[in-house]
Design a protein around this motif. Sequence first.
Motif, PDB file in Angstrom:
ATOM      1  N   PRO A   1       0.798  -1.236   0.000  1.00 24.69           N
ATOM      2  CA  PRO A   1       0.000   0.000   0.000  1.00 24.69           C
ATOM      3  C   PRO A   1       0.829   1.284   0.000  1.00 24.69           C
ATOM      4  CG  PRO A   1       0.067  -0.883   2.202  1.00 24.69           C
ATOM      5  CD  PRO A   1       0.868  -1.834   1.342  1.00 24.69           C
ATOM      6  N   ALA A   2       1.817   1.362  -0.869  1.00 23.49           N
ATOM      7  CA  ALA A   2       2.632   2.579  -1.040  1.00 23.49           C
ATOM      8  C   ALA A   2       3.403   2.437  -2.342  1.00 23.49           C
ATOM      9  CB  ALA A   2       3.590   2.768   0.133  1.00 23.49           C
ATOM     10  N   LEU A   3       4.114   3.516  -2.695  1.00 22.83           N
ATOM     11  CA  LEU A   3       4.898   3.490  -3.931  1.00 22.83           C
ATOM     12  C   LEU A   3       6.308   3.008  -3.611  1.00 22.83           C
ATOM     13  CD1 LEU A   3       3.701   6.920  -5.427  1.00 22.83           C
ATOM     14  CD2 LEU A   3       3.060   4.635  -6.225  1.00 22.83           C
ATOM     15  N   LEU A   4       6.545   1.709  -3.781  1.00 21.74           N
ATOM     16  CA  LEU A   4       7.901   1.176  -3.578  1.00 21.74           C
ATOM     17  C   LEU A   4       8.821   1.805  -4.623  1.00 21.74           C
ATOM     18  CD1 LEU A   4       7.061  -2.602  -2.959  1.00 21.74           C
ATOM     19  CD2 LEU A   4       7.756  -0.914  -1.256  1.00 21.74           C
ATOM     20  N   PRO A   5      10.120   1.924  -4.397  1.00 18.02           N
ATOM     21  CA  PRO A   5      10.870   1.298  -3.310  1.00 18.02           C
ATOM     22  C   PRO A   5      10.824   2.048  -1.973  1.00 18.02           C
ATOM     23  CG  PRO A   5      12.371   2.483  -4.731  1.00 18.02           C
ATOM     24  CD  PRO A   5      11.005   2.607  -5.355  1.00 18.02           C
ATOM     25  N   LYS A   6      10.235   3.236  -1.950  1.00 18.48           N
ATOM     26  CA  LYS A   6      10.114   3.915  -0.650  1.00 18.48           C
ATOM     27  C   LYS A   6       9.025   3.230   0.182  1.00 18.48           C
ATOM     28  CE  LYS A   6      10.919   8.794  -0.726  1.00 18.48           C
ATOM     29  NZ  LYS A   6      10.317  10.086  -1.087  1.00 18.48           N
ATOM     30  N   PHE A   7       9.109   3.350   1.463  1.00 17.58           N
ATOM     31  CA  PHE A   7       8.051   2.890   2.376  1.00 17.58           C
ATOM     32  C   PHE A   7       7.775   1.393   2.261  1.00 17.58           C
ATOM     33  CE2 PHE A   7       7.090   7.292   1.024  1.00 17.58           C
ATOM     34  CZ  PHE A   7       7.532   7.909   2.180  1.00 17.58           C
ATOM     35  N   GLY A   8       8.851   0.616   2.125  1.00 11.10           N
ATOM     36  CA  GLY A   8       8.699  -0.833   2.100  1.00 11.10           C
ATOM     37  C   GLY A   8       9.745  -1.497   2.969  1.00 11.10           C
ATOM     38  N   GLY A   9       9.746  -2.810   2.957  1.00 11.50           N
ATOM     39  CA  GLY A   9      10.736  -3.575   3.710  1.00 11.50           C
ATOM     40  C   GLY A   9      10.199  -4.056   5.044  1.00 11.50           C
ATOM     41  N   GLN A  10      11.078  -4.715   5.778  1.00 13.53           N
ATOM     42  CA  GLN A  10      10.669  -5.316   7.050  1.00 13.53           C
ATOM     43  C   GLN A  10      10.064  -4.282   7.999  1.00 13.53           C
ATOM     44  OE1 GLN A  10      13.449  -7.994   8.827  1.00 13.53           O
ATOM     45  NE2 GLN A  10      11.731  -8.873   9.919  1.00 13.53           N
ATOM     46  N   GLY A  11       8.970  -4.626   8.600  1.00 12.09           N
ATOM     47  CA  GLY A  11       8.328  -3.745   9.581  1.00 12.09           C
ATOM     48  C   GLY A  11       7.456  -2.682   8.942  1.00 12.09           C
ATOM     49  N   MET A  12       7.509  -2.563   7.615  1.00  9.60           N
ATOM     50  CA  MET A  12       6.718  -1.541   6.935  1.00  9.60           C
ATOM     51  C   MET A  12       5.426  -2.183   6.438  1.00  9.60           C
ATOM     52  SD  MET A  12       6.933   1.585   6.693  1.00  9.60           S
ATOM     53  CE  MET A  12       8.313   2.683   6.787  1.00  9.60           C
ATOM     54  N   TYR A  13       4.466  -2.267   7.317  1.00  5.45           N
ATOM     55  CA  TYR A  13       3.188  -2.859   6.936  1.00  5.45           C
ATOM     56  C   TYR A  13       2.075  -2.161   7.704  1.00  5.45           C
ATOM     57  CZ  TYR A  13       3.811  -5.273  11.358  1.00  5.45           C
ATOM     58  OH  TYR A  13       4.016  -5.535  12.684  1.00  5.45           O
ATOM     59  N   GLY A  14       0.867  -2.386   7.252  1.00  5.70           N
ATOM     60  CA  GLY A  14      -0.301  -1.838   7.943  1.00  5.70           C
ATOM     61  C   GLY A  14      -0.228  -0.330   8.082  1.00  5.70           C
ATOM     62  N   ILE A  15      -0.664   0.152   9.211  1.00  2.00           N
ATOM     63  CA  ILE A  15      -0.798   1.591   9.431  1.00  2.00           C
ATOM     64  C   ILE A  15       0.563   2.290   9.425  1.00  2.00           C
ATOM     65  CG2 ILE A  15      -0.713   1.653  11.976  1.00  2.00           C
ATOM     66  CD1 ILE A  15      -3.439   3.323   9.821  1.00  2.00           C
TER      67      ILE A  15
ATOM     68  N   LEU B   1       2.952  10.081   5.677  1.00  2.00           N
ATOM     69  CA  LEU B   1       2.539  11.395   6.198  1.00  2.00           C
ATOM     70  C   LEU B   1       3.721  12.099   6.857  1.00  2.00           C
ATOM     71  CD1 LEU B   1      -1.023  10.665   7.646  1.00  2.00           C
ATOM     72  CD2 LEU B   1      -0.431  11.824   5.517  1.00  2.00           C
ATOM     73  N   GLN B   2       4.479  11.328   7.606  1.00  2.00           N
ATOM     74  CA  GLN B   2       5.669  11.861   8.279  1.00  2.00           C
ATOM     75  C   GLN B   2       6.642  12.477   7.286  1.00  2.00           C
ATOM     76  OE1 GLN B   2       5.994  10.304  11.779  1.00  2.00           O
ATOM     77  NE2 GLN B   2       6.935  12.301  12.096  1.00  2.00           N
ATOM     78  N   ALA B   3       6.771  11.844   6.131  1.00  2.00           N
ATOM     79  CA  ALA B   3       7.710  12.315   5.108  1.00  2.00           C
ATOM     80  C   ALA B   3       7.152  13.504   4.324  1.00  2.00           C
ATOM     81  CB  ALA B   3       8.042  11.169   4.151  1.00  2.00           C
ATOM     82  N   GLY B   4       5.904  13.851   4.591  1.00  2.00           N
ATOM     83  CA  GLY B   4       5.311  15.004   3.921  1.00  2.00           C
ATOM     84  C   GLY B   4       5.046  14.784   2.432  1.00  2.00           C
ATOM     85  N   GLU B   5       4.825  13.543   2.046  1.00  2.00           N
ATOM     86  CA  GLU B   5       4.578  13.236   0.626  1.00  2.00           C
ATOM     87  C   GLU B   5       3.249  13.843   0.162  1.00  2.00           C
ATOM     88  OE1 GLU B   5       6.603  11.293  -1.388  1.00  2.00           O
ATOM     89  OE2 GLU B   5       8.068  10.987   0.200  1.00  2.00           O
ATOM     90  N   ALA B   6       3.219  14.326  -1.070  1.00  2.00           N
ATOM     91  CA  ALA B   6       1.977  14.865  -1.626  1.00  2.00           C
ATOM     92  C   ALA B   6       1.114  13.760  -2.197  1.00  2.00           C
ATOM     93  CB  ALA B   6       2.286  15.875  -2.718  1.00  2.00           C
ATOM     94  N   GLU B   7       1.747  12.639  -2.500  1.00  2.00           N
ATOM     95  CA  GLU B   7       0.964  11.500  -2.976  1.00  2.00           C
ATOM     96  C   GLU B   7       1.580  10.196  -2.506  1.00  2.00           C
ATOM     97  OE1 GLU B   7       0.793  11.931  -7.205  1.00  2.00           O
ATOM     98  OE2 GLU B   7       2.876  11.380  -7.447  1.00  2.00           O
ATOM     99  N   THR B   8       0.718   9.203  -2.452  1.00  2.00           N
ATOM    100  CA  THR B   8       1.161   7.864  -2.112  1.00  2.00           C
ATOM    101  C   THR B   8       0.645   6.959  -3.215  1.00  2.00           C
ATOM    102  OG1 THR B   8       1.174   6.179  -0.376  1.00  2.00           O
ATOM    103  CG2 THR B   8      -0.833   7.488  -0.565  1.00  2.00           C
ATOM    104  N   GLY B   9       0.453   5.706  -2.943  1.00  2.00           N
ATOM    105  CA  GLY B   9      -0.047   4.865  -4.018  1.00  2.00           C
ATOM    106  C   GLY B   9      -0.040   3.402  -3.661  1.00  2.00           C
ATOM    107  N   ILE B  10       0.019   2.603  -4.701  1.00  2.00           N
ATOM    108  CA  ILE B  10      -0.066   1.145  -4.571  1.00  2.00           C
ATOM    109  C   ILE B  10       0.983   0.549  -5.503  1.00  2.00           C
ATOM    110  CG2 ILE B  10      -1.541  -0.875  -4.966  1.00  2.00           C
ATOM    111  CD1 ILE B  10      -3.928   1.221  -4.709  1.00  2.00           C
TER     112      ILE B  10
END
Length: 204
Positions: free
Chosen positions: A110-124, A131-140
């Motif tokens: 549930p994000a635009l890899l390669p950012k926001f992925g990897g171990q522990g990066m799941y769910g909420i 949001l913390q990174a201040g991204e204007a968009e996210t994705g799948i």
Amino acid sequence: MMRIGFLASHNGSNAQAIIDACESGELPAQPVVAVSNNGAAAVLERARRHGIPSYHLSAKTAGSEDALDREMLRLLRAHGVSLLVLAGYMRKVGPATVAAFEGRIVNIHPALLPKFGGQGMYGIRVHEAVLQAGEAETGITIHLADGEYDRGRILAQCRVPVEAGDTPETLAARVLNREHRFYVETLAKIASGEIELPALTEAA
Ligand code: GRF
């Protein structure tokens, strides 16, 4: 026809959307088995309601990680799975299963890899980080899965806007809502050959 095996750990709303699309004929594929490491996962009940054989299988039920891998592969072969669809599966897929289904295991993140992925990066946590990174968009991201988390060839991505006032929860809901269509659309492209995957390396 593509024979889909699901691996899922929780609710299974993505699996549900895919099952519905198969039943309506929108997706020319057949869901043939669902496996969960969590015996209480709603996905097992969802699959059963559609007459899809469902199994609770984990390292605990199988006795070890190795036995889980072997039993998983046996089950997938017994049901003639040709495409393994990860839909909220919270475990790594074992090495024997990865080898047998190389290039034919897809996952949704549930994000635009390669950012926001990897171990522990799941769910909420994913949406908190966006949001913390201040991204204007996210994705799948829909990608091939191997024995590591959120790695493997990216097959398709779609963008989802971050809106002013979003909380991790509102963002998660917007992304999940979009995932259902996007997974079905992407699997349809795999079924039609528009997205090309290698053939099964071994007879399933
Ligand atoms: C989805 O957000 C998916 O991207 C992630 O796990 C969640 C599964 O949701 N891998 P559901 O079980 O399909 O409702």
